[in-house]
Design a protein around this motif. Structure first.
Motif, PDB file in Angstrom:
ATOM      1  N   PRO A  22      37.906  35.523  35.930  1.00  0.00           N
ATOM      2  CA  PRO A  22      38.524  34.609  36.888  1.00  0.00           C
ATOM      3  C   PRO A  22      38.875  35.301  38.210  1.00  0.00           C
ATOM      4  O   PRO A  22      39.269  34.649  39.176  1.00  0.00           O
ATOM      5  CB  PRO A  22      39.797  34.149  36.166  1.00  0.00           C
ATOM      6  CG  PRO A  22      40.140  35.302  35.270  1.00  0.00           C
ATOM      7  CD  PRO A  22      38.810  35.890  34.848  1.00  0.00           C
ATOM      8  N   ASN A  23      38.702  36.647  38.266  1.00  0.00           N
ATOM      9  CA  ASN A  23      39.178  37.426  39.414  1.00  0.00           C
ATOM     10  C   ASN A  23      38.118  37.837  40.422  1.00  0.00           C
ATOM     11  O   ASN A  23      38.464  38.233  41.528  1.00  0.00           O
ATOM     12  CB  ASN A  23      39.885  38.684  38.912  1.00  0.00           C
ATOM     13  CG  ASN A  23      41.062  38.346  38.025  1.00  0.00           C
ATOM     14  OD1 ASN A  23      41.823  37.432  38.311  1.00  0.00           O
ATOM     15  ND2 ASN A  23      41.188  39.049  36.918  1.00  0.00           N
ATOM     16  N   GLY A  24      36.847  37.808  40.061  1.00  0.00           N
ATOM     17  CA  GLY A  24      35.823  38.199  41.028  1.00  0.00           C
ATOM     18  C   GLY A  24      34.588  38.761  40.356  1.00  0.00           C
ATOM     19  O   GLY A  24      34.574  39.038  39.153  1.00  0.00           O
ATOM     20  N   TRP A  25      33.519  38.919  41.161  1.00  0.00           N
ATOM     21  CA  TRP A  25      32.252  39.405  40.632  1.00  0.00           C
ATOM     22  C   TRP A  25      32.335  40.856  40.162  1.00  0.00           C
ATOM     23  O   TRP A  25      31.697  41.228  39.180  1.00  0.00           O
ATOM     24  CB  TRP A  25      31.138  39.234  41.666  1.00  0.00           C
ATOM     25  CG  TRP A  25      30.735  37.795  41.819  1.00  0.00           C
ATOM     26  CD1 TRP A  25      30.084  37.026  40.882  1.00  0.00           C
ATOM     27  CD2 TRP A  25      30.973  36.947  42.921  1.00  0.00           C
ATOM     28  NE1 TRP A  25      29.897  35.756  41.353  1.00  0.00           N
ATOM     29  CE2 TRP A  25      30.431  35.670  42.623  1.00  0.00           C
ATOM     30  CE3 TRP A  25      31.577  37.120  44.163  1.00  0.00           C
ATOM     31  CZ2 TRP A  25      30.478  34.599  43.490  1.00  0.00           C
ATOM     32  CZ3 TRP A  25      31.628  36.046  45.032  1.00  0.00           C
ATOM     33  CH2 TRP A  25      31.088  34.805  44.692  1.00  0.00           C
ATOM     34  N   GLU A  26      33.098  41.675  40.842  1.00  0.00           N
ATOM     35  CA  GLU A  26      33.233  43.071  40.423  1.00  0.00           C
ATOM     36  C   GLU A  26      33.853  43.149  39.025  1.00  0.00           C
ATOM     37  O   GLU A  26      33.376  43.888  38.164  1.00  0.00           O
ATOM     38  CB  GLU A  26      34.083  43.857  41.425  1.00  0.00           C
ATOM     39  CG  GLU A  26      34.159  45.333  41.111  1.00  0.00           C
ATOM     40  CD  GLU A  26      34.912  46.130  42.178  1.00  0.00           C
ATOM     41  OE1 GLU A  26      35.198  47.311  41.894  1.00  0.00           O
ATOM     42  OE2 GLU A  26      35.204  45.597  43.257  1.00  0.00           O
ATOM     43  N   ASP A  27      34.886  42.361  38.787  1.00  0.00           N
ATOM     44  CA  ASP A  27      35.510  42.320  37.460  1.00  0.00           C
ATOM     45  C   ASP A  27      34.548  41.757  36.415  1.00  0.00           C
ATOM     46  O   ASP A  27      34.527  42.213  35.275  1.00  0.00           O
ATOM     47  CB  ASP A  27      36.773  41.470  37.480  1.00  0.00           C
ATOM     48  CG  ASP A  27      38.001  42.224  37.932  1.00  0.00           C
ATOM     49  OD1 ASP A  27      37.912  43.456  38.125  1.00  0.00           O
ATOM     50  OD2 ASP A  27      39.052  41.584  38.100  1.00  0.00           O
ATOM     51  N   ALA A  28      33.756  40.769  36.800  1.00  0.00           N
ATOM     52  CA  ALA A  28      32.795  40.180  35.870  1.00  0.00           C
ATOM     53  C   ALA A  28      31.770  41.228  35.430  1.00  0.00           C
ATOM     54  O   ALA A  28      31.454  41.338  34.240  1.00  0.00           O
ATOM     55  CB  ALA A  28      32.107  38.978  36.508  1.00  0.00           C
ATOM     56  N   ALA A  29      31.262  42.010  36.370  1.00  0.00           N
ATOM     57  CA  ALA A  29      30.306  43.068  36.042  1.00  0.00           C
ATOM     58  C   ALA A  29      30.974  44.137  35.177  1.00  0.00           C
ATOM     59  O   ALA A  29      30.387  44.604  34.187  1.00  0.00           O
ATOM     60  CB  ALA A  29      29.742  43.685  37.322  1.00  0.00           C
ATOM     61  N   ALA A  30      32.187  44.518  35.529  1.00  0.00           N
ATOM     62  CA  ALA A  30      32.912  45.526  34.751  1.00  0.00           C
ATOM     63  C   ALA A  30      33.170  45.033  33.329  1.00  0.00           C
ATOM     64  O   ALA A  30      33.086  45.822  32.374  1.00  0.00           O
ATOM     65  CB  ALA A  30      34.233  45.874  35.443  1.00  0.00           C
ATOM     66  N   ASN A  31      33.459  43.754  33.173  1.00  0.00           N
ATOM     67  CA  ASN A  31      33.682  43.201  31.837  1.00  0.00           C
ATOM     68  C   ASN A  31      32.417  43.271  30.990  1.00  0.00           C
ATOM     69  O   ASN A  31      32.480  43.554  29.790  1.00  0.00           O
ATOM     70  CB  ASN A  31      34.178  41.756  31.924  1.00  0.00           C
ATOM     71  CG  ASN A  31      35.620  41.664  32.395  1.00  0.00           C
ATOM     72  OD1 ASN A  31      36.365  42.631  32.327  1.00  0.00           O
ATOM     73  ND2 ASN A  31      36.005  40.502  32.887  1.00  0.00           N
ATOM     74  N   ALA A  32      31.268  43.019  31.588  1.00  0.00           N
ATOM     75  CA  ALA A  32      30.000  43.111  30.854  1.00  0.00           C
ATOM     76  C   ALA A  32      29.775  44.537  30.353  1.00  0.00           C
ATOM     77  O   ALA A  32      29.409  44.748  29.195  1.00  0.00           O
ATOM     78  CB  ALA A  32      28.841  42.656  31.734  1.00  0.00           C
ATOM     79  N   VAL A  33      30.010  45.517  31.214  1.00  0.00           N
ATOM     80  CA  VAL A  33      29.823  46.921  30.829  1.00  0.00           C
ATOM     81  C   VAL A  33      30.844  47.326  29.767  1.00  0.00           C
ATOM     82  O   VAL A  33      30.505  48.001  28.791  1.00  0.00           O
ATOM     83  CB  VAL A  33      29.908  47.850  32.058  1.00  0.00           C
ATOM     84  CG1 VAL A  33      29.895  49.309  31.643  1.00  0.00           C
ATOM     85  CG2 VAL A  33      28.766  47.560  33.022  1.00  0.00           C
ATOM     86  N   LYS A  34      32.077  46.889  29.928  1.00  0.00           N
ATOM     87  CA  LYS A  34      33.136  47.228  28.965  1.00  0.00           C
ATOM     88  C   LYS A  34      32.797  46.700  27.572  1.00  0.00           C
ATOM     89  O   LYS A  34      32.955  47.405  26.577  1.00  0.00           O
ATOM     90  CB  LYS A  34      34.468  46.648  29.442  1.00  0.00           C
ATOM     91  CG  LYS A  34      35.648  46.983  28.573  1.00  0.00           C
ATOM     92  CD  LYS A  34      36.922  46.410  29.158  1.00  0.00           C
ATOM     93  CE  LYS A  34      38.119  46.714  28.278  1.00  0.00           C
ATOM     94  NZ  LYS A  34      39.352  46.137  28.833  1.00  0.00           N
ATOM     95  N   GLU A  35      32.320  45.478  27.498  1.00  0.00           N
ATOM     96  CA  GLU A  35      31.953  44.900  26.203  1.00  0.00           C
ATOM     97  C   GLU A  35      30.735  45.606  25.609  1.00  0.00           C
ATOM     98  O   GLU A  35      30.685  45.866  24.414  1.00  0.00           O
ATOM     99  CB  GLU A  35      31.699  43.398  26.336  1.00  0.00           C
ATOM    100  CG  GLU A  35      32.958  42.589  26.504  1.00  0.00           C
ATOM    101  CD  GLU A  35      33.925  42.725  25.328  1.00  0.00           C
ATOM    102  OE1 GLU A  35      33.494  42.587  24.160  1.00  0.00           O
ATOM    103  OE2 GLU A  35      35.113  42.983  25.570  1.00  0.00           O
ATOM    104  N   ALA A  36      29.749  45.902  26.439  1.00  0.00           N
ATOM    105  CA  ALA A  36      28.546  46.597  25.961  1.00  0.00           C
ATOM    106  C   ALA A  36      28.911  47.959  25.390  1.00  0.00           C
ATOM    107  O   ALA A  36      28.356  48.383  24.368  1.00  0.00           O
ATOM    108  CB  ALA A  36      27.539  46.748  27.090  1.00  0.00           C
TER     109      ALA A  36
END
Length: 77
Positions: A22-36
């Protein structure tokens, strides 16, 4: 360990993921890497392929980042 330095060929794999925030594209990308990283070892890079967003009314309510994650394929000795 750098397998190429030991005379063994190294192999990398690339997977495509979509992260959201909900906070931005940078956080969205970081969330994908964190989960992976919870199930994939030796992540070496990420390529931001696409940014999209979910809109409700006149507001962006969710940012989405499609990323390609690169990691080294582990081999038995």
């Amino acid at each position: 360990m750098n397998m190429a330095a030991l005379g063994k060929p190294s192999v990398a794999k690339v997977i495509e993921l979509i992260g959201a925030s909900p906070n931005g594209w940078e956080d969205a990308a970081a969330n994908a890497v964190k989960e992976a990283a919870k199930t994939i070892k030796q992540i070496k890079g990420v390529y931001l392929k696409e940014c999209t967003a979910k809109v409700e009314g006149d507001r962006i309510v969710e940012y989405r980042a499609t990323v390609k994650v690169t990691f080294v394929v582990e081999r038995e000795s």
